[in-house]
Design a protein around this motif. Structure first.
Motif, PDB file in Angstrom:
ATOM      1  N   VAL A   1      64.856   4.692  33.814  1.00  0.00           N
ATOM      2  CA  VAL A   1      64.016   4.730  32.616  1.00  0.00           C
ATOM      3  C   VAL A   1      63.130   3.488  32.585  1.00  0.00           C
ATOM      4  O   VAL A   1      63.610   2.360  32.658  1.00  0.00           O
ATOM      5  N   ARG A   2      61.818   3.718  32.460  1.00  0.00           N
ATOM      6  CA  ARG A   2      60.848   2.618  32.476  1.00  0.00           C
ATOM      7  C   ARG A   2      60.211   2.488  31.091  1.00  0.00           C
ATOM      8  O   ARG A   2      59.637   3.445  30.574  1.00  0.00           O
ATOM      9  N   ASP A   3      60.296   1.307  30.535  1.00  0.00           N
ATOM     10  CA  ASP A   3      59.831   1.057  29.173  1.00  0.00           C
ATOM     11  C   ASP A   3      58.516   0.287  29.099  1.00  0.00           C
ATOM     12  O   ASP A   3      57.920   0.181  28.028  1.00  0.00           O
ATOM     13  N   GLU A   4      58.066  -0.267  30.231  1.00  0.00           N
ATOM     14  CA  GLU A   4      56.986  -1.248  30.160  1.00  0.00           C
ATOM     15  C   GLU A   4      55.585  -0.648  30.157  1.00  0.00           C
ATOM     16  O   GLU A   4      54.584  -1.374  30.182  1.00  0.00           O
TER      17      GLU A   4
ATOM     18  N   VAL B   1      62.300   8.948  38.032  1.00  0.00           N
ATOM     19  CA  VAL B   1      61.740   7.767  37.377  1.00  0.00           C
ATOM     20  C   VAL B   1      61.031   8.259  36.120  1.00  0.00           C
ATOM     21  O   VAL B   1      59.962   8.867  36.187  1.00  0.00           O
ATOM     22  N   ALA B   2      61.660   8.032  34.972  1.00  0.00           N
ATOM     23  CA  ALA B   2      61.174   8.560  33.696  1.00  0.00           C
ATOM     24  C   ALA B   2      60.450   7.457  32.932  1.00  0.00           C
ATOM     25  O   ALA B   2      61.046   6.436  32.594  1.00  0.00           O
ATOM     26  N   VAL B   3      59.172   7.652  32.667  1.00  0.00           N
ATOM     27  CA  VAL B   3      58.319   6.631  32.062  1.00  0.00           C
ATOM     28  C   VAL B   3      58.182   6.929  30.566  1.00  0.00           C
ATOM     29  O   VAL B   3      57.551   7.911  30.172  1.00  0.00           O
ATOM     30  N   ARG B   4      58.790   6.079  29.761  1.00  0.00           N
ATOM     31  CA  ARG B   4      58.809   6.313  28.307  1.00  0.00           C
ATOM     32  C   ARG B   4      57.408   6.179  27.719  1.00  0.00           C
ATOM     33  O   ARG B   4      56.719   5.181  27.926  1.00  0.00           O
TER      34      ARG B   4
ATOM     35  N   TYR C   1      50.592  10.860  28.060  1.00  0.00           N
ATOM     36  CA  TYR C   1      51.783  11.170  28.856  1.00  0.00           C
ATOM     37  C   TYR C   1      51.567  10.884  30.341  1.00  0.00           C
ATOM     38  O   TYR C   1      52.025   9.876  30.867  1.00  0.00           O
ATOM     39  N   SER C   2      50.879  11.792  31.035  1.00  0.00           N
ATOM     40  CA  SER C   2      50.835  11.730  32.497  1.00  0.00           C
ATOM     41  C   SER C   2      50.126  10.486  33.010  1.00  0.00           C
ATOM     42  O   SER C   2      50.479   9.959  34.073  1.00  0.00           O
ATOM     43  N   GLY C   3      49.136   9.994  32.276  1.00  0.00           N
ATOM     44  CA  GLY C   3      48.442   8.795  32.720  1.00  0.00           C
ATOM     45  C   GLY C   3      49.353   7.577  32.757  1.00  0.00           C
ATOM     46  O   GLY C   3      49.253   6.723  33.643  1.00  0.00           O
ATOM     47  N   LYS C   4      50.275   7.484  31.799  1.00  0.00           N
ATOM     48  CA  LYS C   4      51.203   6.355  31.782  1.00  0.00           C
ATOM     49  C   LYS C   4      52.230   6.468  32.906  1.00  0.00           C
ATOM     50  O   LYS C   4      52.657   5.455  33.479  1.00  0.00           O
ATOM     51  N   ALA C   5      52.632   7.712  33.223  1.00  0.00           N
ATOM     52  CA  ALA C   5      53.536   7.891  34.364  1.00  0.00           C
ATOM     53  C   ALA C   5      52.851   7.491  35.668  1.00  0.00           C
ATOM     54  O   ALA C   5      53.460   6.877  36.543  1.00  0.00           O
ATOM     55  N   MET C   6      51.565   7.826  35.784  1.00  0.00           N
ATOM     56  CA  MET C   6      50.827   7.437  36.991  1.00  0.00           C
ATOM     57  C   MET C   6      50.643   5.921  37.041  1.00  0.00           C
ATOM     58  O   MET C   6      50.658   5.323  38.131  1.00  0.00           O
ATOM     59  N   THR C   7      50.499   5.276  35.903  1.00  0.00           N
ATOM     60  CA  THR C   7      50.389   3.817  35.878  1.00  0.00           C
ATOM     61  C   THR C   7      51.644   3.169  36.452  1.00  0.00           C
ATOM     62  O   THR C   7      51.576   2.192  37.199  1.00  0.00           O
ATOM     63  N   ALA C   8      52.791   3.737  36.121  1.00  0.00           N
ATOM     64  CA  ALA C   8      54.048   3.232  36.682  1.00  0.00           C
ATOM     65  C   ALA C   8      54.073   3.391  38.199  1.00  0.00           C
ATOM     66  O   ALA C   8      54.521   2.491  38.927  1.00  0.00           O
ATOM     67  N   LEU C   9      53.591   4.528  38.678  1.00  0.00           N
ATOM     68  CA  LEU C   9      53.532   4.755  40.124  1.00  0.00           C
ATOM     69  C   LEU C   9      52.602   3.751  40.795  1.00  0.00           C
ATOM     70  O   LEU C   9      52.935   3.175  41.846  1.00  0.00           O
ATOM     71  N   PHE C  10      51.446   3.497  40.192  1.00  0.00           N
ATOM     72  CA  PHE C  10      50.519   2.504  40.733  1.00  0.00           C
ATOM     73  C   PHE C  10      51.193   1.130  40.811  1.00  0.00           C
ATOM     74  O   PHE C  10      51.099   0.431  41.826  1.00  0.00           O
ATOM     75  N   ARG C  11      51.861   0.754  39.730  1.00  0.00           N
ATOM     76  CA  ARG C  11      52.488  -0.565  39.666  1.00  0.00           C
ATOM     77  C   ARG C  11      53.604  -0.687  40.711  1.00  0.00           C
ATOM     78  O   ARG C  11      53.729  -1.724  41.394  1.00  0.00           O
ATOM     79  N   ASP C  12      54.428   0.347  40.842  1.00  0.00           N
ATOM     80  CA  ASP C  12      55.526   0.298  41.804  1.00  0.00           C
ATOM     81  C   ASP C  12      55.009   0.253  43.234  1.00  0.00           C
ATOM     82  O   ASP C  12      55.572  -0.437  44.096  1.00  0.00           O
TER      83      ASP C  12
END
Length: 363
Positions: free
Chosen positions: A270-273, A225-228, A305-316
């Motif tokens: 790929v996650r853009d949001e 899961v790649a967070v842009r 970088y990493s904070g936005k990837a963690m945000t995606a994990l929180f949201r999912d």
């Protein structure tokens, strides 16, 4: 420092064909995150600590540098020329480790939102003796890069080694193909279960591409899961697909015995949001994810970088997408203290236009 990557031990023909220098302390550790997992409702949640990838300057970039800087030295280059935003972790790491290998470094930079880590990274480049150039736009940067390339070629009689942003050439991507084989060894050793989902930030796309290729070649079914975290003109599903095709073809030519996967079958999510409106811009959700991760797991993340990837994990997790899944978070940010590298440095030694980041402070 690892002198013989997991990938080379499995496919020794690659070791014959690809230069490599040990810069990392591998394998990077994996650890359970029970506190965060309980809050998010994820029974199996682990972190891959690439923030500890090297002793002086860590993060995921050093994996790529083990291959691209070795290739530069092997080709007899005296300097490397690379790209990034003003606070680029890759540009800073490249400057530092290039100096360790007696290579000069020219960094071509674009403006970005100010931040404390940006100022630290500029000083890392200064400490390493890098030549730093910032321009206002991609066309202006490209034109100046061509000029700097020619100027340094004429000065030294040798062409600088051209490294794309983030080190995401096929050579650099090999660092994360190796990371996938490293992860497989840790799964086999019982350090963590085979992940169903792997979350990481995606900037120049090399880490995501290397893991996607390497995981399949290593026989793992983990979904990336790649967070842009950069603008779409720099990264996205189509550009990632192009990079995957390029890298698969290149690796296949190096070693016909390597199980190159079909790029069309490498489904990277790929996650853009979670871009947040700008490179380095931290919204309230990212700030919360960074804060909660630090509180519950004492793991530091950055907002770019990493904070936005963690945000995606929180949201999912909140949406139930991680229910019953084994989840791995790949920590890409450098967590090594930079004070030993920056002692007694005066930011006024930087090029004049870069000094504004120190006058303005963090916005």
């Amino acid at each position: 420092m690892a002198e013989n990557p997991d990938l080379f031990r499995t496919y020794p023909q690659l070791a014959v064909r690809v230069p490599h220098v040990g810069l990392c302390d591998l394998p990077t550790p994996v650890a359970a995150m029970p506190g965060l997992g309980e809050v998010l409702g994820i029974e199996s949640l682990h972190v891959k600590r690439d923030d500890l990838s090297a002793r002086e300057y860590g993060g995921n970039k050093v994996r790529k540098l083990e291959f691209v800087l070795a290739d530069a030295a092997h080709r007899g280059c005296r300097e490397v020329l690379t790209f990034g935003f003003a606070g680029s972790n890759f540009a800073a790491a490249c400057a530092h480790y290039a100096r360790c290998l007696d290579l000069g470094c020219v960094s071509m930079l674009l403006p970005q939102e100010n931040a404390a880590y940006l100022r630290d990274n500029l000083l890392v480049g200064l400490a390493a003796g890098a030549e730093l150039h910032e321009r206002d736009s991609v066309p202006a940067l490209a034109a100046d890069a061509a000029w700097q390339f020619t100027r340094h070629w004429l000065r030294h009689g040798r062409r600088p080694y051209w490294i794309p942003a983030g080190g995401s050439s096929p050579t650099g991507v090999l660092g994360f193909v190796n990371a996938a084989f490293e992860l497989r060894a840790q799964v086999e050793a019982g350090d963590l279960p085979e992940p169903d989902r792997l979350y990481l930030a995606m900037g120049s796309m090399g880490s995501a591409a290397g893991l996607a290729i390497g995981l399949r070649a290593a026989g793992l079914s983990t979904r990336v899961v790649a967070v842009r975290v950069v603008e779409k003109k720099f990264a996205g599903a189509r550009l990632l697909d192009d990079l995957l095709h390029q890298c698969c073809g290149w690796i296949g030519n190096l070693d016909s015995g390597f199980p190159v996967p079909d790029p069309a079958q490498l489904e990277v999510e790929v996650r853009d949001e979670f871009f947040g409106g700008g490179y380095g811009v931290i919204d309230s959700d990212t700030a919360k994810a960074i804060r909660r991760t630090a509180e519950l797991e004492h793991l530091g993340l950055d907002g770019t970088y990493s904070g936005k990837a963690m945000t995606a994990l929180f949201r999912d997790a909140a949406a139930g997408a991680c229910a019953g899944k084994r989840v791995l978070f790949w920590s890409t940010f450098n967590s090594r203290p930079l004070a030993p590298l920056l002692a007694d440095l005066d930011h006024r030694r930087l090029p004049t236009r870069l000094q504004r980041y120190f006058r303005d402070g963090e916005r």
